[in-house]
Enzyme design. Sequence first.
Site, PDB file in Angstrom:
ATOM      1  N   SER A  81       0.847  -1.199   0.000  1.00  0.00           N
ATOM      2  CA  SER A  81       0.000   0.000   0.000  1.00  0.00           C
ATOM      3  C   SER A  81       0.875   1.239   0.000  1.00  0.00           C
ATOM      4  O   SER A  81       1.881   1.302   0.704  1.00  0.00           O
ATOM      5  CB  SER A  81      -0.878   0.041   1.252  1.00  0.00           C
TER       6      SER A  81
ATOM      7  N   HIS B 204      -5.898  -2.304  -5.526  1.00  0.00           N
ATOM      8  CA  HIS B 204      -4.788  -3.151  -5.965  1.00  0.00           C
ATOM      9  C   HIS B 204      -5.001  -3.472  -7.436  1.00  0.00           C
ATOM     10  O   HIS B 204      -5.963  -4.131  -7.793  1.00  0.00           O
ATOM     11  CB  HIS B 204      -4.720  -4.452  -5.141  1.00  0.00           C
TER      12      HIS B 204
ATOM     13  N   HIS C 207      -3.507 -11.874  -1.173  1.00  0.00           N
ATOM     14  CA  HIS C 207      -3.512 -12.011   0.283  1.00  0.00           C
ATOM     15  C   HIS C 207      -4.223 -13.296   0.722  1.00  0.00           C
ATOM     16  O   HIS C 207      -5.210 -13.700   0.114  1.00  0.00           O
ATOM     17  CB  HIS C 207      -4.226 -10.814   0.935  1.00  0.00           C
TER      18      HIS C 207
ATOM     19  N   TYR D 164      -6.080 -13.587   3.281  1.00  0.00           N
ATOM     20  CA  TYR D 164      -7.439 -13.286   3.765  1.00  0.00           C
ATOM     21  C   TYR D 164      -8.472 -13.208   2.642  1.00  0.00           C
ATOM     22  O   TYR D 164      -9.673 -13.189   2.900  1.00  0.00           O
ATOM     23  CB  TYR D 164      -7.464 -11.989   4.596  1.00  0.00           C
ATOM     24  N   GLU D 165      -7.985 -13.167   1.398  1.00  0.00           N
ATOM     25  CA  GLU D 165      -8.935 -13.165   0.283  1.00  0.00           C
ATOM     26  C   GLU D 165      -9.529 -14.548   0.054  1.00  0.00           C
ATOM     27  O   GLU D 165     -10.493 -14.684  -0.699  1.00  0.00           O
ATOM     28  CB  GLU D 165      -8.232 -12.680  -1.000  1.00  0.00           C
TER      29      GLU D 165
ATOM     30  N   ALA E  67       2.482  -2.341   4.014  1.00  0.00           N
ATOM     31  CA  ALA E  67       2.017  -1.442   5.069  1.00  0.00           C
ATOM     32  C   ALA E  67       1.811  -2.308   6.303  1.00  0.00           C
ATOM     33  O   ALA E  67       1.324  -3.436   6.185  1.00  0.00           O
ATOM     34  CB  ALA E  67       0.702  -0.805   4.658  1.00  0.00           C
TER      35      ALA E  67
ATOM     36  N   MET F 264      -0.451  -8.355   7.103  1.00  0.00           N
ATOM     37  CA  MET F 264      -1.249  -9.468   6.583  1.00  0.00           C
ATOM     38  C   MET F 264      -0.637 -10.071   5.312  1.00  0.00           C
ATOM     39  O   MET F 264      -1.347 -10.643   4.484  1.00  0.00           O
ATOM     40  CB  MET F 264      -2.676  -8.978   6.287  1.00  0.00           C
ATOM     41  N   SER F 265       0.668  -9.924   5.156  1.00  0.00           N
ATOM     42  CA  SER F 265       1.317 -10.425   3.927  1.00  0.00           C
ATOM     43  C   SER F 265       2.779 -10.715   4.211  1.00  0.00           C
ATOM     44  O   SER F 265       3.169 -10.923   5.357  1.00  0.00           O
ATOM     45  CB  SER F 265       1.211  -9.356   2.822  1.00  0.00           C
TER      46      SER F 265
ATOM     47  N   ASN G 270       0.449   2.942  10.988  1.00  0.00           N
ATOM     48  CA  ASN G 270      -0.352   3.219  12.201  1.00  0.00           C
ATOM     49  C   ASN G 270       0.299   2.469  13.354  1.00  0.00           C
ATOM     50  O   ASN G 270       1.131   1.597  13.135  1.00  0.00           O
ATOM     51  CB  ASN G 270      -1.783   2.700  11.998  1.00  0.00           C
TER      52      ASN G 270
ATOM     53  N   HIS H 136      -8.929   1.280   7.553  1.00  0.00           N
ATOM     54  CA  HIS H 136      -8.138   1.134   6.324  1.00  0.00           C
ATOM     55  C   HIS H 136      -7.803   2.509   5.758  1.00  0.00           C
ATOM     56  O   HIS H 136      -6.737   2.701   5.157  1.00  0.00           O
ATOM     57  CB  HIS H 136      -8.912   0.292   5.304  1.00  0.00           C
TER      58      HIS H 136
END
Length: 279
Positions: free
Chosen positions: A31, A62, A84, A86-87, A114, A212-213, A236, A248
């Site tokens: 990101s 993306h 990802h 989570y997809e 990110a 997450m990656s 963050n 997000h």
Amino acid sequence: MNPVYEKLLKCYESVKARIDFKPEIALILGSGLGDFGETIDVVDTLSYSDIEGFPVSTVPGHKGRYIFGYVNGVPVVCMQGRVHYYEGYPMTDVVLPTRLMKMMGAKVLFLTNASGGLNYDYEAGDFMMITDHIMNFVPSPLIGPNIDEIGLRFPDMSDIYKKDLQDIIRNTAKELNIKLQEGVYIQLTGPNFETPHEVKMCRILGADAAGMSTAAEAVAANHMGMKVCGISCITNLGCGMLDQPLSHEEVQETADRVAVDFKRLITACIINIYNELKK
Ligand code: HPA
């Protein structure tokens, strides 16, 4: 034949039929780096959807394509958009695009992402060079019959993020006068952000940033013998570290705010890594 390897070979054939380019360095854009393509002398692009059997990203923003070209003369392949876990894809699909870049010829994998800072010394907008990772909360991408053609059944993971690449990144940041944190990345499944106690747990485990990656891609690349390095953009602080909810949008806003410096840093690192490896 191993079905995962068969799929990989099929994708590779599909790429080869379209693209005649040999990258030295592979880059995965996280990101905020989505427009890094503008920094590249683009030779060609290939949409993931044009590669037969390729997992296509569903995250808004993306783009989902490979960019082939030169960064100051350095031949690179860039993933603009990653896959990802989570997809809903199996881990073997998550790392397929990474494995494909090795098959195209890339020797180095430069990971970016990110992530949420877990270390109280960090602040939003910092960059963190990844020195190691923890990924026991997601399945290893190497589960299943081993693909003997690409790597060992029980590969060593003692030195994934190569020390010589870390030295180059550290020196490059210094030259550019860009502040660089160094720490351990932990990959969680997402897509939800962590609870405050999960953040605390990750910190106790020794992690400095959560995302997450990345770690799965690093494991797959290391398995194949690529030299790996990575930088996280700390967008963050982890949930519960500040008295405010996380969104997000906040992640995107910070990533956009520091994108210019992130691009400067990545560009200079790529050039310096390439020059160092050529020696
Ligand atoms: N947690 C996990 N992934 C993230 C975060 C976070 O706080 N920020 C950006 N990606």
